[in-house]
Motif scaffolding. Structure first.
Motif, PDB file in Angstrom:
ATOM      1  N   ARG A  49       0.839  -1.206   0.000  1.00 21.64           N
ATOM      2  CA  ARG A  49       0.000   0.000   0.000  1.00 21.64           C
ATOM      3  C   ARG A  49       0.871   1.252   0.000  1.00 21.64           C
ATOM      4  O   ARG A  49       0.589   2.216  -0.696  1.00 21.64           O
ATOM      5  CB  ARG A  49      -0.921   0.002   1.213  1.00 21.64           C
ATOM      6  CG  ARG A  49      -1.830   1.192   1.240  1.00 21.64           C
ATOM      7  CD  ARG A  49      -2.806   1.125   2.382  1.00 21.64           C
ATOM      8  NE  ARG A  49      -3.661   2.293   2.342  1.00 21.64           N
ATOM      9  CZ  ARG A  49      -4.049   2.960   3.399  1.00 21.64           C
ATOM     10  NH1 ARG A  49      -3.700   2.551   4.591  1.00 21.64           N
ATOM     11  NH2 ARG A  49      -4.820   4.000   3.290  1.00 21.64           N
ATOM     12  N   TRP A  50       1.910   1.254   0.798  1.00 20.28           N
ATOM     13  CA  TRP A  50       2.807   2.401   0.845  1.00 20.28           C
ATOM     14  C   TRP A  50       3.530   2.574  -0.492  1.00 20.28           C
ATOM     15  O   TRP A  50       3.664   3.690  -0.992  1.00 20.28           O
ATOM     16  CB  TRP A  50       3.818   2.219   1.969  1.00 20.28           C
ATOM     17  CG  TRP A  50       4.887   3.258   1.972  1.00 20.28           C
ATOM     18  CD1 TRP A  50       4.788   4.538   2.432  1.00 20.28           C
ATOM     19  CD2 TRP A  50       6.215   3.115   1.470  1.00 20.28           C
ATOM     20  NE1 TRP A  50       5.981   5.192   2.254  1.00 20.28           N
ATOM     21  CE2 TRP A  50       6.873   4.334   1.670  1.00 20.28           C
ATOM     22  CE3 TRP A  50       6.904   2.055   0.898  1.00 20.28           C
ATOM     23  CZ2 TRP A  50       8.191   4.528   1.291  1.00 20.28           C
ATOM     24  CZ3 TRP A  50       8.219   2.254   0.523  1.00 20.28           C
ATOM     25  CH2 TRP A  50       8.846   3.482   0.722  1.00 20.28           C
ATOM     26  N   TYR A  51       3.983   1.479  -1.101  1.00 21.98           N
ATOM     27  CA  TYR A  51       4.751   1.544  -2.337  1.00 21.98           C
ATOM     28  C   TYR A  51       3.890   1.987  -3.517  1.00 21.98           C
ATOM     29  O   TYR A  51       4.317   2.756  -4.351  1.00 21.98           O
ATOM     30  CB  TYR A  51       5.380   0.181  -2.632  1.00 21.98           C
ATOM     31  CG  TYR A  51       6.250   0.173  -3.859  1.00 21.98           C
ATOM     32  CD1 TYR A  51       7.516   0.735  -3.824  1.00 21.98           C
ATOM     33  CD2 TYR A  51       5.803  -0.380  -5.049  1.00 21.98           C
ATOM     34  CE1 TYR A  51       8.325   0.738  -4.943  1.00 21.98           C
ATOM     35  CE2 TYR A  51       6.596  -0.381  -6.182  1.00 21.98           C
ATOM     36  CZ  TYR A  51       7.856   0.173  -6.119  1.00 21.98           C
ATOM     37  OH  TYR A  51       8.644   0.178  -7.232  1.00 21.98           O
ATOM     38  N   TRP A  53       1.059   3.702  -3.386  1.00 25.23           N
ATOM     39  CA  TRP A  53       0.169   4.800  -3.029  1.00 25.23           C
ATOM     40  C   TRP A  53       0.144   5.812  -4.161  1.00 25.23           C
ATOM     41  O   TRP A  53       1.175   6.256  -4.653  1.00 25.23           O
ATOM     42  CB  TRP A  53       0.653   5.458  -1.745  1.00 25.23           C
ATOM     43  CG  TRP A  53      -0.274   6.504  -1.240  1.00 25.23           C
ATOM     44  CD1 TRP A  53      -0.176   7.840  -1.439  1.00 25.23           C
ATOM     45  CD2 TRP A  53      -1.448   6.310  -0.463  1.00 25.23           C
ATOM     46  NE1 TRP A  53      -1.198   8.490  -0.823  1.00 25.23           N
ATOM     47  CE2 TRP A  53      -2.006   7.580  -0.219  1.00 25.23           C
ATOM     48  CE3 TRP A  53      -2.076   5.189   0.049  1.00 25.23           C
ATOM     49  CZ2 TRP A  53      -3.158   7.749   0.520  1.00 25.23           C
ATOM     50  CZ3 TRP A  53      -3.222   5.354   0.781  1.00 25.23           C
ATOM     51  CH2 TRP A  53      -3.753   6.618   1.007  1.00 25.23           C
ATOM     52  N   ASP A  54      -1.033   6.196  -4.599  1.00 21.72           N
ATOM     53  CA  ASP A  54      -1.173   7.132  -5.712  1.00 21.72           C
ATOM     54  C   ASP A  54      -1.001   8.545  -5.182  1.00 21.72           C
ATOM     55  O   ASP A  54      -1.830   9.053  -4.429  1.00 21.72           O
ATOM     56  CB  ASP A  54      -2.545   6.964  -6.364  1.00 21.72           C
ATOM     57  CG  ASP A  54      -2.686   7.806  -7.612  1.00 21.72           C
ATOM     58  OD1 ASP A  54      -1.650   8.236  -8.159  1.00 21.72           O
ATOM     59  OD2 ASP A  54      -3.826   8.023  -8.046  1.00 21.72           O
ATOM     60  N   LYS A  55       0.069   9.192  -5.596  1.00 22.73           N
ATOM     61  CA  LYS A  55       0.345  10.553  -5.141  1.00 22.73           C
ATOM     62  C   LYS A  55      -0.455  11.573  -5.942  1.00 22.73           C
ATOM     63  O   LYS A  55      -0.534  12.728  -5.585  1.00 22.73           O
ATOM     64  CB  LYS A  55       1.832  10.864  -5.290  1.00 22.73           C
ATOM     65  CG  LYS A  55       2.745   9.915  -4.566  1.00 22.73           C
ATOM     66  CD  LYS A  55       2.828  10.248  -3.108  1.00 22.73           C
ATOM     67  CE  LYS A  55       3.939   9.521  -2.408  1.00 22.73           C
ATOM     68  NZ  LYS A  55       3.744   8.159  -2.110  1.00 22.73           N
TER      69      LYS A  55
END
Length: 71
Positions: A49-51, A53-55
């Motif tokens: 999820r962290w990797y 993650w849509d910025k």
């Protein structure tokens, strides 16, 4: 009525292994592996999820947004 069972044919608490705290080694290993695998799986999902993650688009995340009003 059989020994260790109540009138409905269900085992009584005192006859269950877990009630007295006497677990078999196999049960302990299974419980350990279930907990360990759950922690590992949760860690993998948290990292994914962290990797991934849509910025968002950098241009769309500005504070000075232009608002077009249609009257």
């Amino acid at each position: 009525m059989r020994e260790g069972f109540d009138k409905n044919g269900e085992p009584t608490l005192t006859q269950m292994d877990d009630y007295k705290g006497t677990h078999s080694e196999e049960k302990r290993n299974i419980i350990k592996w279930v907990i360990i695998s759950g922690l590992i799986l949760g860690t993998v999902f948290a990292i994914a999820r962290w990797y991934f993650w849509d910025k968002g688009e950098p241009d769309l995340n500005r504070g000075d947004k232009i608002i077009i009003k249609h009257y």
